[in-house]
Enzyme design. Structure first.
Site, PDB file in Angstrom:
ATOM      1  N   LYS A  14       0.839  -1.210   0.000  1.00  0.00           N
ATOM      2  CA  LYS A  14       0.000   0.000   0.000  1.00  0.00           C
ATOM      3  C   LYS A  14       0.872   1.258   0.000  1.00  0.00           C
ATOM      4  O   LYS A  14       0.698   2.129  -0.830  1.00  0.00           O
ATOM      5  CB  LYS A  14      -0.931   0.023   1.235  1.00  0.00           C
ATOM      6  CG  LYS A  14      -1.899  -1.148   1.300  1.00  0.00           C
ATOM      7  CD  LYS A  14      -2.906  -0.969   2.428  1.00  0.00           C
ATOM      8  CE  LYS A  14      -2.302  -1.002   3.826  1.00  0.00           C
ATOM      9  NZ  LYS A  14      -1.798  -2.331   4.233  1.00  0.00           N
ATOM     10  N   ARG A  89      -9.590   0.469   9.153  1.00  0.00           N
ATOM     11  CA  ARG A  89      -9.124  -0.878   9.467  1.00  0.00           C
ATOM     12  C   ARG A  89     -10.140  -1.652  10.279  1.00  0.00           C
ATOM     13  O   ARG A  89      -9.886  -2.818  10.618  1.00  0.00           O
ATOM     14  CB  ARG A  89      -7.840  -0.787  10.282  1.00  0.00           C
ATOM     15  CG  ARG A  89      -6.558  -1.129   9.527  1.00  0.00           C
ATOM     16  CD  ARG A  89      -5.405  -0.792  10.453  1.00  0.00           C
ATOM     17  NE  ARG A  89      -4.227  -1.551  10.198  1.00  0.00           N
ATOM     18  CZ  ARG A  89      -3.172  -1.094   9.506  1.00  0.00           C
ATOM     19  NH1 ARG A  89      -3.188   0.095   8.956  1.00  0.00           N
ATOM     20  NH2 ARG A  89      -2.108  -1.833   9.380  1.00  0.00           N
ATOM     21  N   ARG A 128      11.293  -5.872   4.799  1.00  0.00           N
ATOM     22  CA  ARG A 128      11.149  -4.470   5.213  1.00  0.00           C
ATOM     23  C   ARG A 128      11.835  -4.218   6.559  1.00  0.00           C
ATOM     24  O   ARG A 128      12.364  -3.140   6.811  1.00  0.00           O
ATOM     25  CB  ARG A 128       9.659  -4.126   5.306  1.00  0.00           C
ATOM     26  CG  ARG A 128       9.378  -2.658   5.535  1.00  0.00           C
ATOM     27  CD  ARG A 128       7.922  -2.335   5.369  1.00  0.00           C
ATOM     28  NE  ARG A 128       7.090  -2.891   6.427  1.00  0.00           N
ATOM     29  CZ  ARG A 128       5.763  -2.863   6.446  1.00  0.00           C
ATOM     30  NH1 ARG A 128       5.108  -2.324   5.442  1.00  0.00           N
ATOM     31  NH2 ARG A 128       5.088  -3.371   7.435  1.00  0.00           N
ATOM     32  N   ARG A 134      11.602  -1.082  11.514  1.00  0.00           N
ATOM     33  CA  ARG A 134      10.422  -0.833  12.343  1.00  0.00           C
ATOM     34  C   ARG A 134      10.307  -1.898  13.425  1.00  0.00           C
ATOM     35  O   ARG A 134      10.405  -3.082  13.144  1.00  0.00           O
ATOM     36  CB  ARG A 134       9.161  -0.878  11.467  1.00  0.00           C
ATOM     37  CG  ARG A 134       8.742   0.476  10.957  1.00  0.00           C
ATOM     38  CD  ARG A 134       7.653   0.373   9.937  1.00  0.00           C
ATOM     39  NE  ARG A 134       6.457  -0.329  10.420  1.00  0.00           N
ATOM     40  CZ  ARG A 134       5.369  -0.488   9.690  1.00  0.00           C
ATOM     41  NH1 ARG A 134       5.311  -0.007   8.473  1.00  0.00           N
ATOM     42  NH2 ARG A 134       4.337  -1.123  10.191  1.00  0.00           N
ATOM     43  N   ARG A 146      -0.441  -9.288  13.903  1.00  0.00           N
ATOM     44  CA  ARG A 146      -0.964  -8.298  12.944  1.00  0.00           C
ATOM     45  C   ARG A 146      -1.779  -8.989  11.849  1.00  0.00           C
ATOM     46  O   ARG A 146      -2.805  -8.466  11.408  1.00  0.00           O
ATOM     47  CB  ARG A 146       0.191  -7.504  12.329  1.00  0.00           C
ATOM     48  CG  ARG A 146       0.702  -6.446  13.295  1.00  0.00           C
ATOM     49  CD  ARG A 146       2.089  -5.999  12.959  1.00  0.00           C
ATOM     50  NE  ARG A 146       2.175  -5.266  11.711  1.00  0.00           N
ATOM     51  CZ  ARG A 146       3.307  -5.061  11.056  1.00  0.00           C
ATOM     52  NH1 ARG A 146       4.446  -5.577  11.506  1.00  0.00           N
ATOM     53  NH2 ARG A 146       3.314  -4.365   9.957  1.00  0.00           N
TER      54      ARG A 146
END
Ligand code: ADP
Length: 191
Positions: A14, A89, A128, A134, A146
């Site tokens: 996204k 969400r 990532r 992160r 998640r």
């Protein structure tokens, strides 16, 4: 003004594709995840509250992100519309978005959904984690939570937006970033 939602599980691409879409259609890209990470970096009260939830892979309260979106619509000028990334969400957030838009005399144009299977979510997030560092990308348990949160709380939005006739899905896998981006852009062109 045109309002679009970019939808999909964590790691679907996204954020990556949002930049190209926003550029092409002169939309303001708003990522609630990025806004929350900015609050954490700035050490605000909101950031402190959000950090524990985000690091655990849970959602922050609906009211927090709804407030962020409403205030962005009120304050950001000079674009042809907004591209929402990571919001809504939950069904409650989607209903809040409808209300916020209704109050402004606007409606949601379309939901662009980028779909990838769960095993690809793991691969993408692991990659990532090395690039962006992160905290919520580094632990396997947090990623699993998640994904579970996505399936239980976010996936019901597919039916919600299908019923509204606004749901448009595109495959976010396989292919290179460029191939995937071109699929998303072609789908938007065809709307
Ligand atoms: P990803 O799509 O990879 O999960 P995001 O940057 O969109 O990454 O979101 C990171 C985290 O920020 C989420 O796991 C959640 O804790 C929080 N967050 C972002 N958007 C929302 C939202 N709309 N509602 C609740 N929490 C959110």
């Amino acid at each position: 003004m045109k309002y679009y939602v970019l939808f999909g599980p964590p790691g679907a691409g996204k954020g990556t594709h949002a930049v190209a879409i926003a550029d092409k259609y002169h939309l303001k890209h708003i990522s609630t995840g990025e806004l929350l990470r900015a609050e954490i970096a700035a050490g605000t009260q909101l950031g402190k509250q959000a950090k524990a939830l985000i690091d655990a892979g849970s959602l922050v309260p609906d009211s927090v992100v709804e407030g962020m979106i409403a205030s962005a619509f009120d304050t950001i000028k000079g674009y042809d519309g907004f591209l929402l990334d990571g919001f809504p969400r939950t069904i409650a957030q989607a209903q809040a978005l409808d209300r916020i838009l209704q109050e402004r005399g606007e409606t949601l144009e379309a939901v662009i959904s980028i779909m990838i299977p769960d095993e690809v979510i793991y691969e993408r997030i692991a990659r990532r984690a090395q690039q962006e560092g992160r905290a919520d990308d580094t632990s396997k348990e947090v990623i699993a939570h998640r994904i579970e949160t996505y399936h239980t709380q976010t996936e019901p939005l597919i039916g919600f937006y299908r019923n509204a006739g606004k749901y448009h899905e595109v495959a976010g896998h396989p292919g290179t970033i460029e191939e995937n981006r071109n699929r998303v852009l072609a789908m938007l062109e065809a709307l």
